[in-house]
Design a protein around this motif. Structure first.
Motif, PDB file in Angstrom:
ATOM      1  N   LEU A  21      56.804-108.643  -2.855  1.00  0.00           N
ATOM      2  CA  LEU A  21      56.177-107.709  -3.792  1.00  0.00           C
ATOM      3  C   LEU A  21      55.386-106.663  -3.025  1.00  0.00           C
ATOM      4  O   LEU A  21      54.836-106.948  -1.962  1.00  0.00           O
ATOM      5  CB  LEU A  21      55.235-108.461  -4.735  1.00  0.00           C
ATOM      6  N   THR A  22      55.326-105.480  -3.591  1.00  0.00           N
ATOM      7  CA  THR A  22      54.543-104.403  -2.997  1.00  0.00           C
ATOM      8  C   THR A  22      53.605-103.852  -4.061  1.00  0.00           C
ATOM      9  O   THR A  22      54.026-103.555  -5.176  1.00  0.00           O
ATOM     10  CB  THR A  22      55.453-103.273  -2.473  1.00  0.00           C
ATOM     11  N   VAL A  23      52.348-103.728  -3.687  1.00  0.00           N
ATOM     12  CA  VAL A  23      51.338-103.134  -4.566  1.00  0.00           C
ATOM     13  C   VAL A  23      50.841-101.876  -3.870  1.00  0.00           C
ATOM     14  O   VAL A  23      50.530-101.897  -2.677  1.00  0.00           O
ATOM     15  CB  VAL A  23      50.160-104.112  -4.807  1.00  0.00           C
ATOM     16  N   SER A  24      50.790-100.796  -4.622  1.00  0.00           N
ATOM     17  CA  SER A  24      50.293 -99.553  -4.020  1.00  0.00           C
ATOM     18  C   SER A  24      49.411 -98.819  -5.025  1.00  0.00           C
ATOM     19  O   SER A  24      49.559 -98.971  -6.235  1.00  0.00           O
ATOM     20  CB  SER A  24      51.461 -98.668  -3.577  1.00  0.00           C
ATOM     21  N   VAL A  25      48.493 -98.056  -4.493  1.00  0.00           N
ATOM     22  CA  VAL A  25      47.615 -97.219  -5.323  1.00  0.00           C
ATOM     23  C   VAL A  25      47.772 -95.773  -4.856  1.00  0.00           C
ATOM     24  O   VAL A  25      48.046 -95.522  -3.666  1.00  0.00           O
ATOM     25  CB  VAL A  25      46.131 -97.662  -5.222  1.00  0.00           C
ATOM     26  N   PRO A  26      47.617 -94.837  -5.765  1.00  0.00           N
ATOM     27  CA  PRO A  26      47.775 -93.431  -5.363  1.00  0.00           C
ATOM     28  C   PRO A  26      46.647 -92.991  -4.419  1.00  0.00           C
ATOM     29  O   PRO A  26      45.547 -93.534  -4.446  1.00  0.00           O
ATOM     30  CB  PRO A  26      47.715 -92.670  -6.685  1.00  0.00           C
ATOM     31  N   VAL A  27      46.972 -92.024  -3.592  1.00  0.00           N
ATOM     32  CA  VAL A  27      45.980 -91.461  -2.672  1.00  0.00           C
ATOM     33  C   VAL A  27      45.011 -90.608  -3.485  1.00  0.00           C
ATOM     34  O   VAL A  27      45.411 -89.807  -4.329  1.00  0.00           O
ATOM     35  CB  VAL A  27      46.685 -90.604  -1.596  1.00  0.00           C
ATOM     36  N   ARG A  39      50.294-102.521   0.099  1.00  0.00           N
ATOM     37  CA  ARG A  39      50.358-103.842   0.721  1.00  0.00           C
ATOM     38  C   ARG A  39      51.606-104.559   0.216  1.00  0.00           C
ATOM     39  O   ARG A  39      51.853-104.626  -0.983  1.00  0.00           O
ATOM     40  CB  ARG A  39      49.113-104.644   0.335  1.00  0.00           C
ATOM     41  N   THR A  40      52.384-105.080   1.148  1.00  0.00           N
ATOM     42  CA  THR A  40      53.566-105.871   0.814  1.00  0.00           C
ATOM     43  C   THR A  40      53.282-107.318   1.184  1.00  0.00           C
ATOM     44  O   THR A  40      52.721-107.590   2.247  1.00  0.00           O
ATOM     45  CB  THR A  40      54.805-105.361   1.572  1.00  0.00           C
ATOM     46  N   PHE A  41      53.651-108.217   0.314  1.00  0.00           N
ATOM     47  CA  PHE A  41      53.407-109.636   0.566  1.00  0.00           C
ATOM     48  C   PHE A  41      54.519-110.468  -0.064  1.00  0.00           C
ATOM     49  O   PHE A  41      55.287-109.985  -0.890  1.00  0.00           O
ATOM     50  CB  PHE A  41      52.036-110.071   0.044  1.00  0.00           C
ATOM     51  N   THR A  42      54.602-111.690   0.379  1.00  0.00           N
ATOM     52  CA  THR A  42      55.628-112.603  -0.091  1.00  0.00           C
ATOM     53  C   THR A  42      54.972-113.691  -0.940  1.00  0.00           C
ATOM     54  O   THR A  42      53.915-114.208  -0.578  1.00  0.00           O
ATOM     55  CB  THR A  42      56.354-113.264   1.100  1.00  0.00           C
ATOM     56  N   VAL A  43      55.604-114.004  -2.065  1.00  0.00           N
ATOM     57  CA  VAL A  43      55.119-115.093  -2.913  1.00  0.00           C
ATOM     58  C   VAL A  43      56.268-116.052  -3.188  1.00  0.00           C
ATOM     59  O   VAL A  43      57.433-115.654  -3.248  1.00  0.00           O
ATOM     60  CB  VAL A  43      54.535-114.587  -4.259  1.00  0.00           C
ATOM     61  N   ARG A  44      55.929-117.293  -3.295  1.00  0.00           N
ATOM     62  CA  ARG A  44      56.914-118.315  -3.667  1.00  0.00           C
ATOM     63  C   ARG A  44      56.608-118.735  -5.093  1.00  0.00           C
ATOM     64  O   ARG A  44      55.528-119.255  -5.383  1.00  0.00           O
ATOM     65  CB  ARG A  44      56.824-119.515  -2.737  1.00  0.00           C
TER      66      ARG A  44
END
Length: 176
Positions: A21-27, A39-44
């Protein structure tokens, strides 16, 4: 401005498994460091529910306590089979719609319905050799079994020369 905020994100996965998953916020205008806006992260993702089959020779204190504890867990789906008399078991809890007339499932594939099988204080003779072979195969293929023990279990219960003997972490002796 040096401010931080906590934001709750609602995400309900549709499938179990590993997801990136990737979460991003606008500049923001005037933002100096822009590299930390994503931020990209892995979830199980796992299925939190589990199906339990309990098989007991009688309604004893250990059975009542364990069953009550499991039933109180909202993620546990509990099916209990209690020996009433010769060739007759009482079903308590969820009826899985499979043949449990001899306590354990009658066909090999039906064992896979359960995530864990708990065998209490019950003689080996209550089950067919085929059922115990299926139980051993179920465990070999990743299924879980717990033998609780009691006066009618382990060696005294006749499991030493059964297909289930290999499931125990110790060598089961015969009757005393």
């Amino acid at each position: 401005e040096d401010a931080s905020r906590t934001v709750k994100l609602n995400y309900v996965p549709k499938e179990t498994g590993i997801h990136r998953l990737t979460v991003s916020v606008p500049v923001m205008s005037g933002e100096v460091v822009r590299e930390n806006n994503e931020r990209t992260f892995t979830v199980r993702v796992v299925n939190p529910s589990f199906k339990v089959l309990m098989v007991e020779g009688s309604i004893r204190a250990e059975y009542r306590f364990l069953r009550r504890t499991l039933v109180s867990d909202p993620n546990a789906d509990v099916t209990s089979m209690v020996k009433l008399r010769k060739d007759r078991f009482l079903l308590q809890g969820t009826d899985p719609g499979i043949d449990l007339s001899r306590g354990l499932p009658a066909s090999k594939g039906d064992f896979d319905y359960f995530d864990v099988i708990i065998i209490g204080d019950i003689y080996r003779e209550e089950f067919t050799s085929l059922q115990l072979e299926y139980l051993a195969s179920y465990v070999e293929n990743g299924g879980s079994v717990l033998f609780m023990g009691g006066y009618s279990a382990f060696g005294d219960g006749g499991y030493a020369d059964s297909p289930a003997a290999e499931l125990f972490p110790v060598q089961i002796g015969g009757e005393w």
